[in-house]
Design a protein around this motif. Sequence first.
Motif, PDB file in Angstrom:
ATOM      1  N   PRO A 202     -11.999   9.200  11.266  1.00 32.39           N
ATOM      2  CA  PRO A 202     -12.127   9.212   9.681  1.00 32.39           C
ATOM      3  C   PRO A 202     -10.292  10.408   9.510  1.00 32.39           C
ATOM      4  O   PRO A 202      -9.743   9.770   8.429  1.00 32.39           O
ATOM      5  N   ALA A 203     -10.216  10.814  10.077  1.00 33.51           N
ATOM      6  CA  ALA A 203      -9.229  12.173  10.241  1.00 33.51           C
ATOM      7  C   ALA A 203      -8.209  10.963  10.921  1.00 33.51           C
ATOM      8  O   ALA A 203      -7.068  11.090  10.243  1.00 33.51           O
ATOM      9  N   ALA A 204      -7.938   9.890  11.527  1.00 36.66           N
ATOM     10  CA  ALA A 204      -6.095   8.782  11.945  1.00 36.66           C
ATOM     11  C   ALA A 204      -6.678   8.698  10.837  1.00 36.66           C
ATOM     12  O   ALA A 204      -5.748   8.001  10.371  1.00 36.66           O
ATOM     13  N   LYS A 205      -7.433   7.865  10.360  1.00 33.31           N
ATOM     14  CA  LYS A 205      -7.612   7.486   8.783  1.00 33.31           C
ATOM     15  C   LYS A 205      -6.729   7.163   7.676  1.00 33.31           C
ATOM     16  O   LYS A 205      -5.994   7.004   7.028  1.00 33.31           O
ATOM     17  N   ALA A 206      -7.430   8.619   7.520  1.00 30.62           N
ATOM     18  CA  ALA A 206      -6.968   9.064   6.217  1.00 30.62           C
ATOM     19  C   ALA A 206      -5.111   9.563   6.397  1.00 30.62           C
ATOM     20  O   ALA A 206      -4.219   9.955   5.287  1.00 30.62           O
ATOM     21  N   VAL A 207      -4.322  10.089   7.672  1.00 31.21           N
ATOM     22  CA  VAL A 207      -3.301   9.834   8.255  1.00 31.21           C
ATOM     23  C   VAL A 207      -2.783   8.514   7.924  1.00 31.21           C
ATOM     24  O   VAL A 207      -1.605   8.221   7.847  1.00 31.21           O
ATOM     25  N   VAL A 208      -3.193   7.497   8.228  1.00 31.17           N
ATOM     26  CA  VAL A 208      -2.198   6.034   7.738  1.00 31.17           C
ATOM     27  C   VAL A 208      -2.357   5.886   6.894  1.00 31.17           C
ATOM     28  O   VAL A 208      -1.623   5.894   5.985  1.00 31.17           O
ATOM     29  N   ALA A 209      -3.738   6.478   6.385  1.00 30.51           N
ATOM     30  CA  ALA A 209      -3.916   6.271   4.631  1.00 30.51           C
ATOM     31  C   ALA A 209      -2.475   7.156   3.900  1.00 30.51           C
ATOM     32  O   ALA A 209      -1.820   6.871   3.113  1.00 30.51           O
ATOM     33  N   ARG A 210      -2.682   8.199   4.253  1.00 33.25           N
ATOM     34  CA  ARG A 210      -1.320   8.773   3.490  1.00 33.25           C
ATOM     35  C   ARG A 210      -0.182   8.896   4.133  1.00 33.25           C
ATOM     36  O   ARG A 210       0.625   7.992   2.944  1.00 33.25           O
ATOM     37  N   HIS A 211       0.775   7.671   5.415  1.00 28.88           N
ATOM     38  CA  HIS A 211       1.975   7.214   5.090  1.00 28.88           C
ATOM     39  C   HIS A 211       2.145   6.120   4.308  1.00 28.88           C
ATOM     40  O   HIS A 211       2.684   5.713   3.595  1.00 28.88           O
ATOM     41  N   GLN A 212       0.504   5.432   3.964  1.00 29.58           N
ATOM     42  CA  GLN A 212       0.763   3.735   3.169  1.00 29.58           C
ATOM     43  C   GLN A 212       1.108   4.422   1.729  1.00 29.58           C
ATOM     44  O   GLN A 212       2.290   4.002   1.717  1.00 29.58           O
ATOM     45  N   SER A 213       0.735   5.983   1.276  1.00 34.43           N
ATOM     46  CA  SER A 213       1.202   6.450   0.157  1.00 34.43           C
ATOM     47  C   SER A 213       2.097   7.284   0.134  1.00 34.43           C
ATOM     48  O   SER A 213       2.759   6.627  -1.301  1.00 34.43           O
ATOM     49  N   PHE A 214       3.110   7.348   1.081  1.00 34.26           N
ATOM     50  CA  PHE A 214       4.088   7.820   0.767  1.00 34.26           C
ATOM     51  C   PHE A 214       5.095   6.323   0.927  1.00 34.26           C
ATOM     52  O   PHE A 214       6.319   6.409   0.585  1.00 34.26           O
ATOM     53  N   LYS A 215       4.599   5.818   1.865  1.00 30.59           N
ATOM     54  CA  LYS A 215       5.815   4.500   1.703  1.00 30.59           C
ATOM     55  C   LYS A 215       5.690   4.191   0.150  1.00 30.59           C
ATOM     56  O   LYS A 215       7.352   3.315   0.069  1.00 30.59           O
ATOM     57  N   GLN A 216       4.583   3.898  -0.194  1.00 34.29           N
ATOM     58  CA  GLN A 216       4.652   3.428  -1.971  1.00 34.29           C
ATOM     59  C   GLN A 216       5.479   4.074  -2.656  1.00 34.29           C
ATOM     60  O   GLN A 216       6.046   3.968  -3.606  1.00 34.29           O
ATOM     61  N   LEU A 217       5.621   5.376  -2.543  1.00 35.89           N
ATOM     62  CA  LEU A 217       6.279   6.475  -3.275  1.00 35.89           C
ATOM     63  C   LEU A 217       7.817   6.179  -3.133  1.00 35.89           C
ATOM     64  O   LEU A 217       8.417   6.732  -4.179  1.00 35.89           O
ATOM     65  N   GLY A 218       8.273   6.295  -2.048  1.00 36.87           N
ATOM     66  CA  GLY A 218       9.544   6.072  -1.287  1.00 36.87           C
ATOM     67  C   GLY A 218      10.278   4.467  -1.772  1.00 36.87           C
ATOM     68  O   GLY A 218      10.844   4.875  -2.541  1.00 36.87           O
ATOM     69  N   GLY A 219       8.989   3.734  -2.285  1.00 35.49           N
ATOM     70  CA  GLY A 219       9.174   1.915  -1.933  1.00 35.49           C
ATOM     71  C   GLY A 219      10.090   2.287  -4.211  1.00 35.49           C
ATOM     72  O   GLY A 219      10.649   1.750  -4.851  1.00 35.49           O
ATOM     73  N   ALA A 220       8.875   3.120  -4.639  1.00 37.18           N
ATOM     74  CA  ALA A 220       9.024   3.281  -6.102  1.00 37.18           C
ATOM     75  C   ALA A 220      10.320   3.761  -6.335  1.00 37.18           C
ATOM     76  O   ALA A 220      11.303   3.834  -7.319  1.00 37.18           O
ATOM     77  N   PHE A 221      11.175   5.009  -5.795  1.00 37.84           N
ATOM     78  CA  PHE A 221      11.821   6.380  -6.196  1.00 37.84           C
ATOM     79  C   PHE A 221      13.257   5.086  -6.065  1.00 37.84           C
ATOM     80  O   PHE A 221      14.050   5.115  -6.797  1.00 37.84           O
ATOM     81  N   LYS A 222      13.038   4.664  -4.416  1.00 37.63           N
ATOM     82  CA  LYS A 222      14.004   3.933  -4.051  1.00 37.63           C
ATOM     83  C   LYS A 222      14.700   2.474  -5.218  1.00 37.63           C
ATOM     84  O   LYS A 222      15.893   2.665  -6.147  1.00 37.63           O
ATOM     85  N   ALA A 223      13.286   1.774  -5.294  1.00 38.62           N
ATOM     86  CA  ALA A 223      13.683   0.568  -6.381  1.00 38.62           C
ATOM     87  C   ALA A 223      14.713   1.259  -8.154  1.00 38.62           C
ATOM     88  O   ALA A 223      15.084   0.337  -8.566  1.00 38.62           O
ATOM     89  N   ILE A 224      14.208   2.401  -8.565  1.00 40.90           N
ATOM     90  CA  ILE A 224      14.324   3.008  -9.741  1.00 40.90           C
ATOM     91  C   ILE A 224      15.935   3.746  -9.318  1.00 40.90           C
ATOM     92  O   ILE A 224      16.395   2.919  -9.999  1.00 40.90           O
TER      93      ILE A 224
END
Length: 164
Positions: A35-57
């Motif tokens: 569960p902890a490792a899965k949470a880390v992977v999910a966190r990375h994916q979420s930051f990827k989305q956040l960064g992608g949205a900021f870059k698009a702006i």
Amino acid sequence: MGFRFGRAAAVAAGVAMIAGAALAHEHMGDVPDTPAAKAVVARHQSFKQLGGAFKAIFDELKKDAPDKAVIRANAQKMNALAGQEASWFPKGTGPEAGVKTDAKPEIWSDPKGFAAAVQKLQTETAKLQQVSVGGDVAAIKAQVQATGGACKGCHDKFRVPDKD
């Protein structure tokens, strides 16, 4: 002169940090099935989305005629993701999770400081979403700078620096 000079460097640094954080974790290799490792992977994916949205702006704001609908959609996405950010760091998802992470232990040892940094991002992304609805490009540019500053503030204290 305008946005492309002067303050643009500060914004670019913020965007680069977010995008770099997201891209640095794209290839995580084998991840333990915990569960902890899965949470880390999910966190990375979420930051990827956040960064992608900021870059698009940011990319839209470099254009002579920015697409305000693209800016609005990505500001909304950033605000929604920022609202979830505190939940991305459950106890036990630091380096001890057995997965590469750039999250510093200070996230868990200084929970008040981390909560304040997350709140700052949430405040700035909410403002970004608000000004994006108004469509005033100058106001959006100013708020992008403030949002990038909130990102940088958290990265400076709670994220392992990138190796050049």
